[in-house]
Write an enzyme that holds these catalytic residues in place. Structure first.
Site, PDB file in Angstrom:
ATOM      1  N   PRO A 207       3.511  -4.522   1.677  1.00  0.00           N
ATOM      2  CA  PRO A 207       3.102  -5.804   2.265  1.00  0.00           C
ATOM      3  C   PRO A 207       1.750  -5.738   2.973  1.00  0.00           C
ATOM      4  CG  PRO A 207       5.103  -4.952   3.337  1.00  0.00           C
ATOM      5  CD  PRO A 207       4.795  -4.045   2.204  1.00  0.00           C
TER       6      PRO A 207
ATOM      7  N   GLU B 232      12.347   1.317   5.423  1.00  0.00           N
ATOM      8  CA  GLU B 232      11.466   0.763   6.461  1.00  0.00           C
ATOM      9  C   GLU B 232      10.010   1.194   6.330  1.00  0.00           C
ATOM     10  OE1 GLU B 232      14.463   2.009   7.060  1.00  0.00           O
ATOM     11  OE2 GLU B 232      15.587   0.368   7.994  1.00  0.00           O
TER      12      GLU B 232
ATOM     13  N   ARG C  97       1.617 -10.435 -19.950  1.00  0.00           N
ATOM     14  CA  ARG C  97       1.359 -11.687 -20.664  1.00  0.00           C
ATOM     15  C   ARG C  97      -0.108 -11.833 -21.069  1.00  0.00           C
ATOM     16  NH1 ARG C  97      -0.677 -15.759 -17.633  1.00  0.00           N
ATOM     17  NH2 ARG C  97       0.208 -17.503 -18.768  1.00  0.00           N
TER      18      ARG C  97
ATOM     19  N   ASP D   8      -4.398 -21.541 -17.810  1.00  0.00           N
ATOM     20  CA  ASP D   8      -3.606 -21.149 -16.643  1.00  0.00           C
ATOM     21  C   ASP D   8      -4.191 -21.699 -15.349  1.00  0.00           C
ATOM     22  OD1 ASP D   8      -1.778 -19.572 -17.957  1.00  0.00           O
ATOM     23  OD2 ASP D   8      -2.847 -17.688 -17.618  1.00  0.00           O
TER      24      ASP D   8
HETATM   25  N1  ADE Z   1       7.130  -4.562  -0.366  1.00  0.00           N
HETATM   26  C1  ADE Z   1       7.764  -5.356   0.513  1.00  0.00           C
HETATM   27  N2  ADE Z   1       7.197  -6.546   0.629  1.00  0.00           N
HETATM   28  C2  ADE Z   1       6.128  -6.554  -0.232  1.00  0.00           C
HETATM   29  C3  ADE Z   1       5.137  -7.502  -0.561  1.00  0.00           C
HETATM   30  N3  ADE Z   1       5.098  -8.713  -0.005  1.00  0.00           N
HETATM   31  N4  ADE Z   1       4.216  -7.160  -1.481  1.00  0.00           N
HETATM   32  C4  ADE Z   1       4.228  -5.929  -2.035  1.00  0.00           C
HETATM   33  N5  ADE Z   1       5.145  -4.988  -1.752  1.00  0.00           N
HETATM   34  C5  ADE Z   1       6.085  -5.291  -0.852  1.00  0.00           C
END
Ligand code: ADE
Length: 221
Positions: free
Chosen positions: A86, A113, A150, A164
């Site tokens: 994330p 975590e 794709r 697209d």
């Molecule tokens: N792992 C957990 N959340 C994620 C996200 N939003 N993007 C990429 N990997 C992740």
């Protein structure tokens, strides 16, 4: 193209890769996708792949060793290594185009975590699919694979790529099919006119107005 995915949950991918366009791309040898359970690479006598964080704190942290060993068993000069996290850079259609030109992609799915910071040193790119936290990198990696496969030559009609959303920094224009009137909702007359110049203008206007109201950030670019 070859794609290797490192995960503790290879079964999560079964449905996604055995249906529709990805399934066909695999069958037609447009892409080879391999799943690797990096637990198979642990040198821990109890098969552990995670441990408590140095300095304290909640949860367990994925260890570097199984991931390093798994990546090193797969890697060649052509490999491009991506970590799903994330706190990575935000994934964009332009990145899907760049990735679709690679010969070999290795994707590491983080889980639990967190993961040992040294895993980042293995990677060419760290990617987030959005500003929210999922339980692991599996679902994000499926999104990356889908968006890249794709675009591979011969997987879908290339005209579809050009239309697209996000091409030319615009969202997609509205489309309709039969019947002409559905529950009182009518197809715009211009689409039935046969006048292609007018149809193009209508589509551009609709795409522009939609982008302006929903994603003004795209127009600023
Ligand atoms: N792992 C957990 N959340 C994620 C996200 N939003 N993007 C990429 N990997 C992740």
């Amino acid at each position: 193209m070859k794609i290797d995915i490192l995960t503790l949950f290879p079964n999560m991918f079964d449905g996604v890769f055995s249906e529709s366009i990805i399934k066909r791309a695999i069958q037609n040898n447009k892409v080879e996708i391999n799943l690797h359970d990096f637990r198979d690479f642990t040198d821990d006598p109890h098969n552990k792949v995670d441990d408590t964080p140095y300095g304290g704190g909640a949860g367990m942290v994925l260890m570097a060793q199984p991931i390093y060993d798994c990546v090193e068993s797969l890697k060649s000069d052509d490999s491009f290594i991506i970590l799903m996290t994330p706190d990575g850079v935000s994934y964009k259609q332009s990145m899907a185009y760049d990735l679709s030109k690679k010969k070999h992609i290795i994707i590491i799915c983080g889980h639990y975590e967190g993961f040992d910071e040294r895993i980042r040193n293995l990677c060419d790119l760290e990617v987030s699919i959005g500003d929210y936290v999922l339980t692991g990198g599996e679902i994000p990696s499926m999104a990356i694979v889908d968006s890249v496969v794709r675009l591979l030559p011969g997987v879908i009609n290339e005209q579809s790529h050009m239309e697209d959303s996000f091409n030319n920094s615009l969202l997609d224009y509205p489309t309709y099919t039969k019947p002409r009137v559905f529950r009182g909702m009518e197809v715009p007359d211009v689409l039935l006119s046969g006048d292609h110049k007018k149809i193009d203008e209508y589509r551009y206007r609709e795409a522009f107005n939609k982008t302006k109201s929903r994603r003004p950030d795209l127009l600023e670019k």
